[in-house]
Write an enzyme that holds these catalytic residues in place. Structure first.
Site, PDB file in Angstrom:
ATOM      1  N   HIS A   1       0.866  -1.200   0.000  1.00 20.98           N
ATOM      2  CA  HIS A   1       0.000   0.000   0.000  1.00 20.98           C
ATOM      3  C   HIS A   1       0.893   1.237   0.000  1.00 20.98           C
ATOM      4  CE1 HIS A   1      -3.788   2.115   1.681  1.00 20.98           C
ATOM      5  NE2 HIS A   1      -2.953   3.045   1.219  1.00 20.98           N
TER       6      HIS A   1
ATOM      7  N   HIS B   1       1.378   5.379  -1.930  1.00 24.85           N
ATOM      8  CA  HIS B   1       0.915   6.417  -2.856  1.00 24.85           C
ATOM      9  C   HIS B   1       2.135   6.996  -3.554  1.00 24.85           C
ATOM     10  CE1 HIS B   1      -3.190   6.418  -1.223  1.00 24.85           C
ATOM     11  NE2 HIS B   1      -2.565   6.056  -0.122  1.00 24.85           N
TER      12      HIS B   1
ATOM     13  N   LYS C   1      -9.700  -1.214  -5.230  1.00 21.72           N
ATOM     14  CA  LYS C   1      -9.654  -0.435  -3.992  1.00 21.72           C
ATOM     15  C   LYS C   1     -10.993   0.246  -3.742  1.00 21.72           C
ATOM     16  CE  LYS C   1      -7.894   1.760  -0.422  1.00 21.72           C
ATOM     17  NZ  LYS C   1      -6.773   2.642  -0.281  1.00 21.72           N
TER      18      LYS C   1
ATOM     19  N   HIS D   1     -10.509   0.954   2.351  1.00 26.50           N
ATOM     20  CA  HIS D   1     -10.299   2.053   3.289  1.00 26.50           C
ATOM     21  C   HIS D   1     -11.473   1.978   4.265  1.00 26.50           C
ATOM     22  CE1 HIS D   1      -8.722   6.091   4.506  1.00 26.50           C
ATOM     23  NE2 HIS D   1      -9.878   6.013   5.147  1.00 26.50           N
TER      24      HIS D   1
ATOM     25  N   HIS E   1      -4.295  -0.220   6.182  1.00 31.17           N
ATOM     26  CA  HIS E   1      -3.783   0.583   7.303  1.00 31.17           C
ATOM     27  C   HIS E   1      -4.627   0.417   8.554  1.00 31.17           C
ATOM     28  CE1 HIS E   1      -6.715   3.044   5.237  1.00 31.17           C
ATOM     29  NE2 HIS E   1      -5.846   3.503   4.350  1.00 31.17           N
TER      30      HIS E   1
ATOM     31  N   ASP F   1       1.475   2.959   3.358  1.00 31.43           N
ATOM     32  CA  ASP F   1       0.591   4.105   3.112  1.00 31.43           C
ATOM     33  C   ASP F   1       1.403   5.396   3.039  1.00 31.43           C
ATOM     34  OD1 ASP F   1      -1.794   5.325   2.491  1.00 31.43           O
ATOM     35  OD2 ASP F   1      -2.409   5.587   4.573  1.00 31.43           O
TER      36      ASP F   1
HETATM   37  O1  DOR Z   1      -3.449   9.740   5.216  1.00 27.45           O
HETATM   38  C1  DOR Z   1      -3.816   9.332   4.131  1.00 27.45           C
HETATM   39  N1  DOR Z   1      -3.319   9.806   2.969  1.00 27.45           N
HETATM   40  N2  DOR Z   1      -4.753   8.368   4.087  1.00 27.45           N
HETATM   41  C2  DOR Z   1      -5.299   7.965   2.937  1.00 27.45           C
HETATM   42  O2  DOR Z   1      -6.167   7.113   2.981  1.00 27.45           O
HETATM   43  C3  DOR Z   1      -4.910   8.558   1.655  1.00 27.45           C
HETATM   44  C4  DOR Z   1      -3.593   9.170   1.724  1.00 27.45           C
HETATM   45  C5  DOR Z   1      -3.281  10.090   0.556  1.00 27.45           C
HETATM   46  O3  DOR Z   1      -3.559   9.719  -0.581  1.00 27.45           O
HETATM   47  O4  DOR Z   1      -2.725  11.156   0.802  1.00 27.45           O
HETATM   48 ZN    ZN Z   2      -3.465   4.989   1.356  1.00 29.22          ZN
END
Ligand code: DOR
Ligand code: ZN
Length: 353
Positions: free
Chosen positions: A18, A20, A106, A143, A181, A254
């Protein structure tokens, strides 16, 4: 060839289930840092517009691969799951299972987090999609927070588990589900009860922080993420899950980059960036708890097994050498403040090549 010492730890190169990576200029920072730490990642689809078609997933994967530095070329494997919107139908699932890069869908409750506006308000219209996923054993990545304003922000995962996850599990008993998470003791418990087809990813921040850290000495925007970090009891439950050696709990950072001006703002964005040091931070946490012998399976084995994938073949070495995290990184001309900025981490990751 890196020469390693007995005090160091040689492990299979980890996977991040997981992360980004974002898009555009951000990829120039996130992809090299992720590729140093991980052999394989699930790159979350909450882009604008969302990655909610086979073509969008394929193109996003190509953009990620284009940002891989030459030293990691062909050694870094991004998986690009689909974002569940009303464009996802059972026939899209039938196509997706034929690819080797989608692997999952997702689920973002609409409004729960960053770029979740295109997400889901009600699960019932997607039952036929979940049916197709169950048939193909394709995981639903969740989520797990309700968006109901009546529910306290610290209770949103617990209430999601009660209202949404238990009924979903009953209706689709063999649908692989990942509670992403996991941040609460109730979330951990749900996964333990249903461990056969259920898993959870665990982040560094939910193992290290409580809600006190958001307010310590003033408001700390760089400790704000979603699901929000919770009580000490919740933190202990998440840590115990990670240390348990149960294959249903594995690493997912995450890591979520946001420019400094978006975090240090009147309406600060949710997300904490850890991709610069994630493996080292997990190692530090497991070491402090005397659990280093459980680290490799948590980082490099359980996730791959859950997804039915081969284990990675490369090795990395975790060297006991403190180093100082930079105060910031450049992200496409913006400043990015990483987790632990300006402070020390006790392990250093080296390649074993
Ligand atoms: O803290 C977070 N940031 N939680 C999420 O679910 C998404 C993520 C983001 O994309 O910045
Ligand atoms: Zn995330």
């Amino acid at each position: 060839m890196f020469v390693w010492r007995m005090a160091d730890l040689l492990i299979r190169k980890p996977d991040d289930w997981h992360i980004h990576l974002r898009d555009g200029a951000a990829l120039k920072l996130t992809v090299p840092q992720a590729a140093r730490q991980f052999g394989r990642v699930i790159a979350m689809p909450n882009l604008r517009p969302p990655v909610d078609s086979i073509e969008a997933a394929r193109d996003y994967r190509t953009r990620i691969l284009d940002a891989v530095p030459s030293e990691y070329r062909n050694r870094f494997h991004p998986i690009t799951p689909l974002y569940l919107t009303d464009r996802i139908t059972p026939s899209v699932i039938e196509e997706a299972v034929k690819t080797d890069y989608i692997k999952a869908v997702k689920l973002y409750p609409a409004g729960a987090t960053t770029n979740s506006e295109s997400g889901v308000a009600d699960l019932a219209p997607f039952y036929d999609v979940f049916e197709a996923m169950q048939k193909h054993r394709m995981p639903l990545l969740i989520h797990g927070e309700v968006t109901d304003m009546q529910v306290d922000v610290f209770d949103r995962e617990r209430v999601f588990v009660e209202r949404q996850l238990h009924p979903l599990r009953e209706r689709f008993p063999e649908l692989p589900m990942v509670l992403e998470h996991v941040s609460s003791k109730e979330g951990v418990r749900f996964v333990e009860i249903h461990e056969r087809h259920t898993a959870a990813t665990i982040t560094v921040r939910h193992m290290l922080l409580t809600r006190n850290d958001i307010f310590q000495g003033g408001l700390q925007p760089h400790h704000f993420c979603l699901p929000v970090v919770k009580t000490e009891e919740d933190r202990q439950a998440v840590r115990a899950a990670a240390f348990s050696g149960k294959p249903c709990f594995f690493a997912g950072t995450d890591s979520a980059p946001h420019a400094r001006h978006k975090k240090e703002s009147a309406c600060g964005s949710a997300g904490i960036y850890t991709a610069h040091a994630a493996v080292e931070l997990y190692a530090e946490i497991f070491d402090e708890e005397g659990m280093l012998d459980r680290l490799e399976a948590f980082l490099s084995e359980y996730g791959a097994r859950f997804y039915g994938l081969e284990l990675g073949q490369e090795k990395v070495c975790l060297v006991r050498t403190p180093w100082t995290v930079p105060d910031s990184y450049d992200m496409g001309g913006d400043e990015l403040i990483p987790f632990r900025a300006g402070r020390s981490v006790s392990f250093r990751l080296e390649e074993d090549r």
